[in-house]
Design an enzyme around this catalytic site. Structure first.
Site, PDB file in Angstrom:
ATOM      1  N   GLU A 158       1.056  -1.233   0.251  1.00 23.44           N
ATOM      2  CA  GLU A 158      -0.219   0.160   0.185  1.00 23.44           C
ATOM      3  C   GLU A 158       1.301   1.367   0.242  1.00 23.44           C
ATOM      4  O   GLU A 158       1.642   0.986   0.833  1.00 23.44           O
ATOM      5  CB  GLU A 158      -1.100  -0.046   1.511  1.00 23.44           C
ATOM      6  CG  GLU A 158      -1.610  -1.135   1.231  1.00 23.44           C
ATOM      7  CD  GLU A 158      -2.651  -0.667   2.000  1.00 23.44           C
ATOM      8  OE1 GLU A 158      -3.982  -1.234   2.235  1.00 23.44           O
ATOM      9  OE2 GLU A 158      -2.984  -0.481   3.316  1.00 23.44           O
ATOM     10  N   CYS A 169       3.464   8.476   1.002  1.00 22.90           N
ATOM     11  CA  CYS A 169       3.633   7.363   2.564  1.00 22.90           C
ATOM     12  C   CYS A 169       4.399   5.835   1.724  1.00 22.90           C
ATOM     13  O   CYS A 169       3.945   5.696   0.783  1.00 22.90           O
ATOM     14  CB  CYS A 169       2.880   7.215   3.283  1.00 22.90           C
ATOM     15  SG  CYS A 169       3.932   6.512   4.419  1.00 22.90           S
ATOM     16  N   CYS A 184       6.732  -7.417   6.134  1.00 22.48           N
ATOM     17  CA  CYS A 184       8.193  -6.749   6.843  1.00 22.48           C
ATOM     18  C   CYS A 184       8.918  -7.813   8.164  1.00 22.48           C
ATOM     19  O   CYS A 184       8.188  -8.540   8.711  1.00 22.48           O
ATOM     20  CB  CYS A 184       7.537  -5.786   7.872  1.00 22.48           C
ATOM     21  SG  CYS A 184       9.264  -5.455   9.123  1.00 22.48           S
ATOM     22  N   CYS A 200       7.642  -5.359  15.836  1.00 22.92           N
ATOM     23  CA  CYS A 200       7.389  -5.339  16.485  1.00 22.92           C
ATOM     24  C   CYS A 200       6.165  -5.152  16.508  1.00 22.92           C
ATOM     25  O   CYS A 200       4.963  -5.416  15.840  1.00 22.92           O
ATOM     26  CB  CYS A 200       6.892  -3.598  15.844  1.00 22.92           C
ATOM     27  SG  CYS A 200       8.355  -3.453  15.431  1.00 22.92           S
ATOM     28  N   CYS A 248       2.105  -3.414  15.999  1.00 24.60           N
ATOM     29  CA  CYS A 248       2.765  -2.514  14.479  1.00 24.60           C
ATOM     30  C   CYS A 248       1.854  -4.317  13.786  1.00 24.60           C
ATOM     31  O   CYS A 248       2.230  -5.223  13.726  1.00 24.60           O
ATOM     32  CB  CYS A 248       4.251  -2.753  13.804  1.00 24.60           C
ATOM     33  SG  CYS A 248       3.882  -2.840  12.044  1.00 24.60           S
ATOM     34  N   CYS A 287      -0.551   3.878  10.202  1.00 20.70           N
ATOM     35  CA  CYS A 287       0.471   3.203  10.439  1.00 20.70           C
ATOM     36  C   CYS A 287       0.339   2.048  10.657  1.00 20.70           C
ATOM     37  O   CYS A 287      -0.788   2.023  12.001  1.00 20.70           O
ATOM     38  CB  CYS A 287       1.543   4.064  10.589  1.00 20.70           C
ATOM     39  SG  CYS A 287       2.131   5.566  10.481  1.00 20.70           S
TER      40      CYS A 287
HETATM   41  N1  SAH Z   1       9.592  -0.390   9.568  1.00 16.34           N
HETATM   42  C1  SAH Z   1       9.967   1.756   9.629  1.00 16.34           C
HETATM   43  C2  SAH Z   1       9.158   2.608   8.818  1.00 16.34           C
HETATM   44  C3  SAH Z   1       7.664   2.052   8.877  1.00 16.34           C
HETATM   45  S1  SAH Z   1       6.722   1.414   9.962  1.00 16.34           S
HETATM   46  C4  SAH Z   1       9.938   1.537  11.155  1.00 16.34           C
HETATM   47  O1  SAH Z   1       9.277   1.472  11.643  1.00 16.34           O
HETATM   48  O2  SAH Z   1      10.215   2.806  11.404  1.00 16.34           O
HETATM   49  C5  SAH Z   1       6.308   3.601  10.163  1.00 16.34           C
HETATM   50  C6  SAH Z   1       6.290   4.395  11.848  1.00 16.34           C
HETATM   51  O3  SAH Z   1       4.505   3.598  12.407  1.00 16.34           O
HETATM   52  C7  SAH Z   1       7.144   3.210  12.676  1.00 16.34           C
HETATM   53  O4  SAH Z   1       7.515   4.672  13.326  1.00 16.34           O
HETATM   54  C8  SAH Z   1       5.937   2.420  13.307  1.00 16.34           C
HETATM   55  O5  SAH Z   1       6.159   2.053  14.485  1.00 16.34           O
HETATM   56  C9  SAH Z   1       4.667   2.998  13.092  1.00 16.34           C
HETATM   57  N2  SAH Z   1       3.809   2.200  13.483  1.00 16.34           N
HETATM   58  C10 SAH Z   1       3.404   1.269  13.348  1.00 16.34           C
HETATM   59  N3  SAH Z   1       2.683   0.016  13.346  1.00 16.34           N
HETATM   60  C11 SAH Z   1       1.637   1.894  14.609  1.00 16.34           C
HETATM   61  C12 SAH Z   1       0.736   1.664  14.969  1.00 16.34           C
HETATM   62  N4  SAH Z   1      -0.095   0.888  14.744  1.00 16.34           N
HETATM   63  N5  SAH Z   1       0.534   3.220  15.820  1.00 16.34           N
HETATM   64  C13 SAH Z   1       0.715   3.978  15.474  1.00 16.34           C
HETATM   65  N6  SAH Z   1       2.197   3.886  14.447  1.00 16.34           N
HETATM   66  C14 SAH Z   1       2.459   2.677  14.479  1.00 16.34           C
HETATM   67 FE1  SF4 Z   2       8.390  -3.553  10.450  1.00 15.74          FE
HETATM   68 FE2  SF4 Z   2       6.076  -2.231  11.686  1.00 15.74          FE
HETATM   69 FE3  SF4 Z   2       8.733  -2.504  13.156  1.00 15.74          FE
HETATM   70 FE4  SF4 Z   2       8.560  -0.898  11.434  1.00 15.74          FE
HETATM   71  S1  SF4 Z   2       7.049  -0.976  12.841  1.00 15.74           S
HETATM   72  S2  SF4 Z   2      10.567  -2.084  11.781  1.00 15.74           S
HETATM   73  S3  SF4 Z   2       6.920  -2.133   9.993  1.00 15.74           S
HETATM   74  S4  SF4 Z   2       7.840  -4.765  12.139  1.00 15.74           S
END
Ligand code: SAH
Ligand code: SF4
Length: 400
Positions: free
Chosen positions: A121, A134, A141, A145, A148, A374
Site C-alpha cells: 500500500e 507514504c 516486514c 514490533c 505493528c 501506519c
Molecule cells: N519499518 C519502519 C518504517 C515503517 S513503520 C519503522 O518501523 O520505522 C512507520 C511508523 O509507523 C513507525 O514509526 C512505526 O513504529 C509506526 N507504527 C507502526 N504500527 C503502528 C500503529 N499500530 N500505531 C501507530 N504507529 C504505528
Molecule cells: Fe516493521 Fe512495523 Fe516494526 Fe516498522 S514498526 S520495523 S514496519 S514491524
C-alpha cells in the site's frame, strides 16, 4: 545488510533486482527504477553507440520522469528506429492499482500489486501547501514490533527500486500531476514530500531504497529535494550511517520507549542494537545543517510508555541531538495487545517534551474512513478477504 539482518524467509534472500539490465531474463526489461548508470548500460546492451549514450539516456530520462510518458512511440525527439528498438527490448511498467480509496479528508490509499502477486500500500496525504506520499519498501516486514500489524504478516519480500519509484509515479498519474507540454508548470507540487513509512523496514532493503531515492531526487525528473524525503527506521544501526552518506535524506527513528526493557518488547530489534548504541549512531548522523533534525517517532501506548517519567527520560536520552519528537496516537487493530493512550495523557507527555525545548507535535489522525493508517496498511484488505468484520477501532493515519 543481510549480514546484520535477523533470519528472514528465503524469499527475501533471493529477491531479484528485477529491473537490473544485467539479469539474463527473457522478456522486456522494465526501465522504471534504473539509476542513470543502469539505464545507460541497458541502452548500451541494446546497441546504442557509445557516442550517443549520454544524450539518449538524458532524453529517455526526461520522457520517463519529467513528462511521465509510458509509451516509447510518443517520445517524439527520438529517431523512429530507436523508438522501435526501445519498444522491442524494454517496458515502462508500474505496479498495478488493485484498489484505490479516497477519504473524506482527501487522503488517498492505493493497494498495489507487484510481481509475484504480492500487494503493498501507498498512501497520499494532502495538507495545506504540501502533499506527502507514504511509500512502502517491502511486502510485509521481517521485524516483529509488537504494536505493528505489518509485523504480523507472514509474507515478506523486498520491493525493487522500480516498485518503490513506481509508487510515486502511480500517485502522480492518479493526481494528474505530470506536466503538460506547452502549458505552464503548476506552482505547487501535489506530491511534494516522500516518507518511507509504509510497509517494511527500508534499511533492510538498502540498495533498492537508495537507488529509488536517487531516481526520485534527480533534478531532471521527479526532482524532489533530499530534504523532502524522510526515511523511517526501527533502528538498524549499521544502515543509519550508510543512509546519511549514500542516500542523504532526512531520518526518522521509531524510538517508542525510554528503557531497554520496554523497547525490547515493543521494537525487538532493540535486543540487537539497544538504546545507547542507537543514540550514538544518531549523534554521529552527519547533517548538512543543524536545522535538519532527526525525528523521533513515539507511539503512545496506554500505561506502557506514556508516563511523565518516560517523557522526562526521553528528553534526557536525546539531549544534544537536534531532534523533534512526533507523538503518534496508537492505531488500534483487532487483537492488538495495546490501547491508545488517553488524549490528556498524550498532551501531558507532549508538554514535558516541548518545555524541554523540542517540537513535540501530536500526529493528526487522517484517512480514518479508509483505514489508511501506519501499522494497518493492507491488513484491512486482508480482513475483508477473510470475510471477517471490520474492526471497531477507528483506523488512524498520521503524518509528521
Ligand atoms: N519499518 C519502519 C518504517 C515503517 S513503520 C519503522 O518501523 O520505522 C512507520 C511508523 O509507523 C513507525 O514509526 C512505526 O513504529 C509506526 N507504527 C507502526 N504500527 C503502528 C500503529 N499500530 N500505531 C501507530 N504507529 C504505528
Ligand atoms: Fe516493521 Fe512495523 Fe516494526 Fe516498522 S514498526 S520495523 S514496519 S514491524
Amino acid at each position: 545488510m543481510t549480514e546484520h539482518a535477523p533470519p528472514i524467509t528465503p524469499e527475501v534472500r533471493v529477491a531479484p533486482r528485477a529491473a537490473a539490465p544485467a539479469a539474463a531474463v527473457a522478456g522486456p526489461v522494465n526501465l522504471i527504477g534504473l539509476t542513470r548508470d543502469e539505464l545507460s548500460a541497458a541502452l548500451a546492451a541494446a546497441g546504442t553507440p557509445a557516442g550517443q549514450l549520454r544524450m539518449r539516456t538524458g532524453q529517455l530520462w526526461q520522457w520517463i520522469y519529467h513528462w511521465g510518458v509510458r509509451d516509447f512511440a510518443a517520445m517524439s525527439n527520438l529517431a523512429r528506429d530507436f523508438r522501435a528498438l526501445l519498444a522491442s527490448r524494454f517496458t515502462l511498467a508500474l505496479p498495478e492499482v488493485v484498489r484505490r480509496e479516497v477519504s473524506a479528508d482527501g487522503t488517498r490509499k492505493y493497494l498495489l500489486r507487484v510481481a509475484g502477486g504480492h500487494e503493498v500500500e501507498t498512501v497520499y496525504i494532502p495538507e495545506e501547501g504540501r502533499g506527502t506520499l507514504c511509500v512502502s519498501s517491502q511486502v510485509g516486514c521481517t521485524l516483529t514490533c509488537s504494536f505493528c500489524h505489518t509485523g504480523t504478516q507472514r509474507l515478506v519480500r523486498n520491493l525493487t527500486a522500480g516498485e518503490i519509484v513506481g509508487q510515486l509515479m502511480v500517485a502522480r498519474d492518479d493526481l494528474g500531476e505530470w506536466p503538460v507540454p506547452g502549458q505552464p508548470r503548476r506552482e505547487e507540487r501535489l506530491v511534494s514530500n516522500v516518507v518511507l513509512m509504509g510497509m517494511g523496514e527500508p534499511l533492510y532493503n538498502f540498495e533498492a531504497v537508495r537507488d529509488a531515492m536517487a531516481v526520485v531526487m534527480d533534478g531532471e525528473g521527479l526532482a524532489l529535494s533530499r530534504r523532502r524525503i524522510t526515511l523511517s527506521t526501527s533502528g538498524v544501526v549499521p544502515g543509519i550511517a550508510r543512509a546519511a552518506t549514500e542516500i542523504g535524506c532526512l531520518l526518522a527513528v521509531s524510538f517508542h520507549a525510554t528503557t531497554d526493557a520496554v523497547r525490547d518488547r515493543l521494537v525487538p530489534i532493540n535486543r540487537k542494537w539497544p538504546i545507547a548504541t542507537l543514540l550514538q549512531a544518531l549523534r554521529d548522523y552527519p547533517r548538512l545543517s543543524n536545522s535538519e533534525r532527526i525525528t523521533f517517532e513515539y507511539v503512545m501506548l496506554d500505561g506502557v510508555n506514556d508516563s511523565d517519567e518516560d517523557a522526562r527520560r526521553l528528553v534526557r536520552l536525546i539531549a544534544g541531538i537536534p531532534a523533534k519528537v512526533n507523538l503518534i496516537p496508537f492505531n488500534e487493530w483487532p487483537g492488538a495487545p495495546y490501547r491508545r493512550s488517553p488524549w490528556a495523557r498524550i498532551e501531558a507527555f507532549a508538554d514535558i517534551v516541548f518545555k524541554a525545548g523540542y517540537a513535540a507535535p501530536i500526529r493528526t489522525p487522517r484517512g480514518e474512513d479508509i483505514m489508511a493508517a501506519c501499522g494497518q496498511l493492507k491488513s484491512a484488505t486482508e480482513r475483508d478477504r477473510a470475510g471477517r468484520a471490520a474492526p471497531a477501532a477507528a483506523a488512524r493515519l498520521s503524518v509528521g
